[in-house]
Design a protein around this motif. Structure first.
Motif, PDB file in Angstrom:
ATOM      1  N   ILE A  81      54.131  37.319  62.417  1.00 31.39           N
ATOM      2  CA  ILE A  81      55.332  37.208  62.622  1.00 31.39           C
ATOM      3  C   ILE A  81      55.458  36.718  64.501  1.00 31.39           C
ATOM      4  O   ILE A  81      56.100  35.844  64.968  1.00 31.39           O
ATOM      5  CB  ILE A  81      56.350  38.357  62.767  1.00 31.39           C
ATOM      6  N   ASN A  82      54.727  37.449  65.203  1.00 26.78           N
ATOM      7  CA  ASN A  82      54.499  37.341  66.717  1.00 26.78           C
ATOM      8  C   ASN A  82      53.353  36.814  67.204  1.00 26.78           C
ATOM      9  O   ASN A  82      52.305  36.801  66.268  1.00 26.78           O
ATOM     10  CB  ASN A  82      54.940  38.665  67.309  1.00 26.78           C
ATOM     11  N   LEU A  83      53.139  36.241  68.299  1.00 27.60           N
ATOM     12  CA  LEU A  83      52.025  35.740  68.950  1.00 27.60           C
ATOM     13  C   LEU A  83      50.908  36.934  68.792  1.00 27.60           C
ATOM     14  O   LEU A  83      49.819  36.690  68.642  1.00 27.60           O
ATOM     15  CB  LEU A  83      52.043  35.181  70.178  1.00 27.60           C
ATOM     16  N   SER A  84      51.177  38.419  68.770  1.00 31.12           N
ATOM     17  CA  SER A  84      50.351  39.363  69.163  1.00 31.12           C
ATOM     18  C   SER A  84      49.691  39.655  67.944  1.00 31.12           C
ATOM     19  O   SER A  84      48.639  40.340  67.862  1.00 31.12           O
ATOM     20  CB  SER A  84      51.041  40.536  69.554  1.00 31.12           C
ATOM     21  N   ASP A  85      50.391  39.126  66.825  1.00 33.61           N
ATOM     22  CA  ASP A  85      49.815  39.358  65.351  1.00 33.61           C
ATOM     23  C   ASP A  85      48.475  38.212  65.267  1.00 33.61           C
ATOM     24  O   ASP A  85      47.671  38.439  64.289  1.00 33.61           O
ATOM     25  CB  ASP A  85      50.767  38.727  64.300  1.00 33.61           C
ATOM     26  N   LEU A 104      56.201  30.043  64.577  1.00 39.49           N
ATOM     27  CA  LEU A 104      56.534  31.048  65.432  1.00 39.49           C
ATOM     28  C   LEU A 104      57.454  30.858  66.272  1.00 39.49           C
ATOM     29  O   LEU A 104      57.478  29.892  66.831  1.00 39.49           O
ATOM     30  CB  LEU A 104      55.355  31.780  65.711  1.00 39.49           C
ATOM     31  N   ASN A 105      58.462  31.715  66.702  1.00 37.65           N
ATOM     32  CA  ASN A 105      59.513  31.341  67.356  1.00 37.65           C
ATOM     33  C   ASN A 105      58.907  31.278  68.830  1.00 37.65           C
ATOM     34  O   ASN A 105      59.228  30.436  69.775  1.00 37.65           O
ATOM     35  CB  ASN A 105      60.452  32.257  67.521  1.00 37.65           C
ATOM     36  N   GLU A 106      58.169  32.067  69.423  1.00 39.77           N
ATOM     37  CA  GLU A 106      57.476  31.913  70.800  1.00 39.77           C
ATOM     38  C   GLU A 106      56.690  30.737  70.704  1.00 39.77           C
ATOM     39  O   GLU A 106      55.898  30.304  69.953  1.00 39.77           O
ATOM     40  CB  GLU A 106      56.472  33.309  70.831  1.00 39.77           C
TER      41      GLU A 106
END
Lengths: 372, 375
Positions: free
Chosen positions: B174-178, B253-255
């Motif tokens: 969901i996030n870049l960190s994933d 992803l939103n970011e």
């Protein structure tokens, strides 16, 4: 009554024959049985799906991209919109009849030339030569234009099937001529000539075709002064000829080695010079032996023309790629690939079918001469 | 007479000086003394202008070559929907294609004289350097090294964006960190891979790059699951996802990370040609600002607005000072319309891509596209 009996008996015999045939060909031993059952299972599972994709669920014009997606099958309307792009690419749309006509005339001349009977006797031979001159002349007027009121079409706009065919045909003819010289040179007694030919052949065979093409199109302009502007098509064509000449030379050398040394010795004994010996005695026998591997190389050459798409030329595969990049039809790619695959298949299968016939005929001739 | 002299004088002290020094740049290649000599020559030419010999047409090898050859060679991507592709009739269409048409119309007066050369990204810069092409309109990202070390000049940027990630839904990211440890498809030789590395390294994350030849191959490899993640500018990601077999299986992803600002690229050895290439882009933007398009350009010639009159070459002689005709902007607009038209037709709302203008709106609408003044 009697007739009925006879008929049923013959029917029984036919059924038995069919069963026997099946048994002999498919259910003869357990390995064959396994293969047969596996094959039938494979066909039964794939054929209905293929049929659905090709026919029942396919869409034809005026179906749009969305209609095709919801139908689920092949999108023939995509091909209907794109077939001219795939066949002729960037060749100007209004002038595409010229490219089409050139292709048809050329293919017809090739097919005619494949009939051996038309080359027998000097009148017919002259007629065929005249025909080829007429065909090539027509193509050379039609394709570039610029005369007889036809608008000029530059080389860089040539694309699709005419490009692939022309590139392969000119490439193979020139490469074949060069290859004979290379093969003779490699077997020559002259040391310098021998080593030059060996060096050339081994160098080219050690380099992939794609690197030669890149060399000709990207490196060449960096090496020469900017005023020298050699046509891109010509540069790629020369690289192609250089490459396949090396391969054909090796195939021909194989044939040359199969000719018994006594043949040329005998020719020289009756006063034939080097070239007459080669042309009338050695080469006809050598080429006959080399035919299968020559055809192999020709087929490879036809298919390798698709590599020119990496050097900014649009051959048949390149135009298929171009067709699938239209944002209106984006995401579809099987149909254009299937279309060009069929064209390539027809050309290659035709070539190998003809070569098989030729081999049979030449083998028969040879037997005949031996018996005599 | 006095009035005239004053006018010329004023322009020579303010505007003419830097412009004249650029003329000299084309001839004097040593970077040292360039400024001083430019200054001297500027004064000398200003003096000449005072005597009434105002306009010398700027000399340019590149422009002369193109005019002599009678066509402009433009490198484009082979099959990049929206940017450069062939239509049913085998004609080039797309955002990058239209810039080249505009440039040709500016220099040669006829957009049909553009010669398109299809290239891959890896071929673009060697082809430009060897003179095989005059301009590479291939949405190349503007970076400092490409500008300085490699010796190229950038036009625009004609297209502003950032990089976004699209992932398979099954990965659960969901996030870049994933994305730690993910395999990411990247185009060989493009800036993307090092951009991702720069983003991942300080965060102690790793990724497996999967190199591909072009964006179409990249998307099909991603769709086949050969890489978990694909990165492109977000608008292009949205276009690509819309055409996938199962769009709902993929998340954008939103970011976003990094900036990307793309534009056509030219060699930097010819200042005059560089100026022309840059001002053709500005002409497209200015035309949109002034509300001029292909349909109204002829009626706009009657306009009394001095901005419009200068822009269309009715006053000021701007074009001839660039080495072009004064009305080159008219030819450009008749050939391709204005920047907004090019956007709408190729990637915007009138195209299958349906991209909103976003960052690429005019500055007055809150976007980043603007043009310097025509005076």
């Amino acid at each position: 009554m009697k007739a009925d009996l006879v008929r049923s008996a013959s029917a029984g015999a036919t059924a038995a024959r069919v069963l026997r045939w099946w048994h002999r060909n498919f259910f003869d031993g357990w390995i064959n049985m396994l293969l047969a059952v596996g094959g039938i299972w494979l066909l039964a599972t794939t054929l209905p799906g293929l049929w659905r994709w090709l026919v029942t669920e396919s869409s034809v014009a005026p179906a749009s991209y969305g209609d095709c997606l919801s139908a689920g099958g092949a999108c023939w309307s995509f091909l209907q919109a794109k077939w001219r792009l795939i066949l002729f690419g960037t060749y100007p749309f209004e002038e595409q009849w010229r490219a089409g006509l050139s292709t048809i005339i050329f293919l017809m001349a090739v097919v005619l030339s494949c009939i051996p009977g038309l080359w027998l006797g000097s009148t017919r031979r002259w007629f065929m030569c005249a025909l080829w001159i007429a065909v090539l002349g027509t193509v050379m007027v039609l394709m570039p234009g610029g005369m007889f009121g036809l608008p000029r079409v530059e080389h860089r706009l040539w694309a699709g099937l005419p490009l692939t065919l022309g590139f392969a045909a000119i490439g193979c003819c020139c490469a074949f001529g060069l290859a004979i010289l290379l093969a003779l040179g490699r077997r020559s007694d002259m040391r310098l000539m021998h080593w030059l030919c060996v060096g050339y052949i081994e160098f080219i065979r050690g380099v992939p075709l794609i690197s030669l093409l890149l060399l000709a199109t990207i490196l060449f302009p960096l090496l020469v002064p900017p005023e020298v502007d050699v046509d891109q098509l010509l540069r790629a064509q020369i690289a192609f000829v250089m490459f396949f000449a090396a391969y054909l030379a090796e195939a021909i050398r194989g044939g040359l080695q199969a000719v018994p040394p006594g043949q040329s010795a005998a020719a020289q004994a009756i006063g034939f010079g080097y070239w007459r010996t080669q042309i009338h005695i050695v080469l006809p026998q050598a080429l006959r032996v080399a035919l299968p591997s020559l055809v192999n190389t020709f087929i490879a050459a036809l298919k390798d023309t698709s590599l020119v798409s990496v050097v900014a030329m649009m051959d048949l595969l390149g135009t298929a790629n171009a067709a699938k990049a239209d944002p209106n039809w984006w995401g579809l790619y099987i149909e254009p690939y299937l279309f060009v695959a069929l064209i390539y298949f027809a050309l290659c299968a035709g070539m190998s079918w003809y070569a098989r016939g030729l081999e049979r005929r030449l083998a028969g001739e040879k037997k005949g001469t031996q018996r005599a | 007479m006095i009035l005239n002299n004053e006018l010329v004088d004023a322009s020579s002290t303010d505007d003419a000086k830097p412009k004249e020094s650029k003329v000299i740049d084309a001839q004097v290649t040593q970077p040292l003394n360039r400024y001083l000599r430019g200054l001297t020559w500027g004064f000398a030419l200003a003096a000449a202008a005072l005597l009434g010999h105002a306009h010398a047409q700027p000399k340019s090898v590149a422009l002369d070559t193109i005019k002599q050859r009678g066509n402009l060679k433009c490198g484009v991507y082979e099959n990049s929907p929206g940017l450069a592709a062939l239509n049913d009739k085998g004609e080039w269409v797309g955002f990058d294609v239209d810039y080249c048409r505009a440039l040709t119309a500016a220099i040669l007066g006829d957009a049909k004289k553009t010669q398109f050369v299809k290239l891959t990204f890896a071929q673009s810069m060697p082809a430009l350097r060897s003179g095989e092409i005059d301009v590479a309109a291939m949405a190349i990202t503007y970076t400092s090294l490409r500008d300085t070390e490699l010796g190229f000049d950038f036009v625009g940027p004609t297209l502003y964006s950032g990089h976004g990630f699209m992932v398979h839904k099954r990965t659960g990211a969901i996030n870049l960190s994933d994305l730690n440890g993910a395999s990411i498809c990247v185009i060989a030789g493009a800036a993307t891979e090092s951009l991702i590395a720069d983003y991942f390294r300080p965060r102690n994350m790793t990724f497996k790059p999967v190199a591909v030849e072009g964006s179409t191959q990249m998307m099909s490899m991603y769709e086949d699951g050969r890489c978990d993640v694909v990165t492109l500018e977000p608008p292009f990601l949205a276009m690509r996802r819309a055409r996938m077999k199962a769009p709902d299986d993929h998340i954008i992803l939103n970011e976003t990370f990094a900036k990307s600002h793309m534009g056509p690229v030219i060699r930097e050895d010819d200042r005059v040609f560089s100026n022309v290439a840059r001002w053709v882009h500005y002409a497209l933007v200015t035309a949109e600002e002034l509300g001029i398009d292909a349909s109204n350009v002829d009626t706009m010639k009657e306009s009394k607005n001095p901005d419009v009159r200068r822009f269309l070459g009715l006053e000021g002689g701007i074009g001839s000072k660039m080495g072009l005709t004064d009305d080159f902007t008219v030819n450009v607009i008749k050939a391709v319309g204005n920047y907004g038209d090019i956007w709408d037709r190729n990637i915007g709302l009138k195209s299958p891509g349906m991209l909103p203008r976003g960052m690429n709106a005019l500055a007055r609408d809150g976007g980043l596209q603007w043009a310097p003044n025509w005076r």
